[in-house]
Design an enzyme around this catalytic site. Structure first.
Site, PDB file in Angstrom:
ATOM      1  N   ARG A 328       0.874  -1.175   0.000  1.00  0.00           N
ATOM      2  CA  ARG A 328       0.000   0.000   0.000  1.00  0.00           C
ATOM      3  C   ARG A 328       0.915   1.231   0.000  1.00  0.00           C
ATOM      4  O   ARG A 328       1.403   1.663   1.043  1.00  0.00           O
ATOM      5  CB  ARG A 328      -0.909  -0.026   1.230  1.00  0.00           C
ATOM      6  N   ASP A 329       1.138   1.784  -1.169  1.00  0.00           N
ATOM      7  CA  ASP A 329       2.144   2.836  -1.322  1.00  0.00           C
ATOM      8  C   ASP A 329       1.565   4.210  -0.979  1.00  0.00           C
ATOM      9  O   ASP A 329       1.232   5.001  -1.860  1.00  0.00           O
ATOM     10  CB  ASP A 329       2.698   2.842  -2.746  1.00  0.00           C
ATOM     11  N   GLU A 330       1.468   4.455   0.313  1.00  0.00           N
ATOM     12  CA  GLU A 330       1.064   5.779   0.779  1.00  0.00           C
ATOM     13  C   GLU A 330       1.938   6.163   1.966  1.00  0.00           C
ATOM     14  O   GLU A 330       2.416   5.316   2.713  1.00  0.00           O
ATOM     15  CB  GLU A 330      -0.407   5.802   1.175  1.00  0.00           C
ATOM     16  N   GLY A 331       2.167   7.464   2.096  1.00  0.00           N
ATOM     17  CA  GLY A 331       2.967   7.951   3.220  1.00  0.00           C
ATOM     18  C   GLY A 331       4.461   7.839   3.027  1.00  0.00           C
ATOM     19  O   GLY A 331       5.224   8.009   3.987  1.00  0.00           O
TER      20      GLY A 331
END
Length: 517
Positions: A328-331
């Site tokens: 989950r490529d967030e942050g």
């Protein structure tokens, strides 16, 4: 702790990765292997402070066990020593009769805040084989096994505390608790449900066991009286993504490091209590890996960093017996000053390397149209869809069809509609008329892409909260709304499909399954 780690790595045949893993994980998490395939203690005596444990054969290592049954419930028991016995030992297992009704509240606090009834007289309700006696031979750690049965509970659908106790010849005692519940119907196979439902569990707030507290029922209704049950008592959730592990960056070594938040670390270290029951129920449990805010993420790694990071992930998956990995490529903080530029091949290379290192795990991808937008075509000879099992939309409370004409979101290359979840709900209470109208429109849009546009196989929810005085029915309401998107409800007219969702009694208690560490 070093010796524990060393033994773990040896047992999973990854000695070559020891130097990498120790540097990556030792600083942030004291890792304890839950692997019980070998006959060695997985927890050191100085950590546990106990000489022995009363164990369930079905959920070894778990001190608080849910046991539902229709006619009769049963399990096998044994005693496990931390160190091999110096002599033959005998233990007697039975009900802890020293407990009184007033002890229930304190046990409830330990047991996920789930209430239970107290039984004063277990006659005709509890039996145990061999008079409850088990023996440990000199030089061994595990005892012989016995079994118990429970039945004839007074109230169907109510929880009762079954407190068990193992006592050795010197009077030392070791406890194990069951929450038993006699139910009307066994749970049905989840394959009866023709779609996959995914849940994210935020361990900062929640105990992962909340994901196993919901079942569904589907009926086809020709009229109010003419209805056919297609399936019932089928578990709602099929995949759980535990949040969150982080991809961090160590400037001194220039390494991408897998690190755990304190909450996910606790859950992983207590695998038997928080993960094993989900797997036993048939839920796939995956580790959600996200950005660590350092400017380095999935989309700007070097080849060396990818190989290093994959090795660390591989150790974590084997160590905690996880079913898979979710990206989950967030942050990540890609806009951070000094961060490397994005590389269109980095993320696909990471996906490919994970799959090649772990060909049998579940590998899934969160699609928010950010860095995943670069995966709409082959990158560096890699078609991402060929290496992942599922992908889904994570722009919450939206219905997205990347294949639709004019859609801003493009399909990930190689992924099919059957393996993509376009329906994404965030579970929260509906407080206003405007929110209710929005939710109704969201259901209509979701039902359209599921029934008319071929995206009717996968859906995802974020944030399964505990019940409190504000969100009393939010979980059931939202989950029911999500599942109804897979069926033609005919605007409430006949004929139509009707979906019901049932919450277990355990989850109906206020604050039940809120994180308890």
């Amino acid at each position: 702790m070093y010796m524990i780690m060393k033994r773990i790595i040896r047992n999973i045949s990854l000695c070559v990765l020891l130097a990498l893993v120790m540097g990556a994980c030792e600083e942030d998490a004291a890792l304890v292997s839950p692997n019980v395939a070998h006959d060695k203690s997985t927890v050191s005596p100085e950590e546990v402070g106990e000489a022995a444990f009363l164990q369930s054969a079905s959920e070894s290592g778990n001190k608080f066990i849910f046991l539902d049954f229709v006619e009769q419930g049963s399990d096998e028991l044994y005693v496990e020593l931390v160190e091999p016995a110096e002599r033959d030992m005998t233990f007697t297992i039975g009900i802890n009769t020293s407990l009184v009704l007033q002890d229930i509240p304190s046990i409830t606090e330990q047991f996920y805040k789930v209430g239970a009834n107290f039984v004063e007289d277990w006659e005709n309700k509890f039996t145990i084989t061999n008079g409850g006696k088990v023996t440990v031979a000199a030089g061994e750690r595990k005892s012989t096994r016995i079994s118990f049965t429970v039945s004839n509970m007074e109230l169907i659908g109510s929880y009762y505390l079954l407190p068990l106790l193992a006592t050795d010849e010197d009077g030392n005692q070791y406890k194990l608790f069951y929450y038993i519940c006699q139910v009307e119907m066994e749970r049905q196979d989840r394959s009866n449900k023709p779609y996959t439902v995914v849940a994210y569990i935020d361990t900062e707030m929640m105990n992962p066991l909340i994901a196993d507290q919901y079942t569904s029922k589907l009926q086809y209704m020709k009229s109010r009286r003419d209805r056919k049950t297609i399936y019932e008592n089928v578990p709602v959730f099929d995949i759980v993504n535990l949040r969150k592990a982080l991809l961090k960056y160590d400037e001194s070594s220039r390494r991408a490091i897998l690190k755990f938040t304190p909450d996910i670390e606790h859950v992983l270290k207590n695998y038997a209590q928080y993960i094993q029951p989900l797997k036993r129920s048939g839920i796939k449990v995956c580790l959600s890996i996200e950005g660590g805010g350092t400017g380095i993420g999935f989309a700007n790694l070097t080849d060396v960093q990818i190989a290093d990071f994959v090795a660390q992930v591989q150790v974590a998956v084997k160590m905690y017996q996880l079913d898979g990995v979710h990206l989950r490529d967030e942050g990540a903080g890609y806009d951070k000053t000094g961060a490397p530029e994005l590389d269109e091949t980095s993320y696909p290379k990471l996906v490919k390397a994970l799959r090649e290192a772990m060909p049998d795990i579940m590998l899934t991808l969160a699609d928010d149209g950010g860095t995943t937008a670069m995966m709409d075509k082959e990158q560096g000879g890699i078609v991402v869809g060929d290496y992942i099992d599922l992908a889904w939309n994570v722009v919450w409370d939206t219905a997205v069809n990347p294949w639709a004409s004019g859609s801003e979101r493009k399909p990930i290359a190689g992924i099919t509609k059957e393996r993509y979840g376009g329906i994404s709900f965030y579970i929260k209470p509906i407080m206003t008329n405007e929110e209710g109208l929005f939710f109704g429109n969201l259901q209509d849009e979701s039902r359209a892409i599921a029934l008319n546009e071929g995206l009717g196989k996968v859906a995802v929810v974020e944030n399964i909260p505990y019940r409190d005085y504000i969100s009393e029915i939010a979980n059931v309401q939202r989950i029911m709304g999500l599942l109804s998107c897979f069926h033609d409800t005919n605007n409430g007219e006949y004929p139509r499909y009707n979906v019901d969702v049932t919450e277990t009694l355990a989850a109906s208690y206020y604050f039940a399954f809120r994180k308890d560490w």
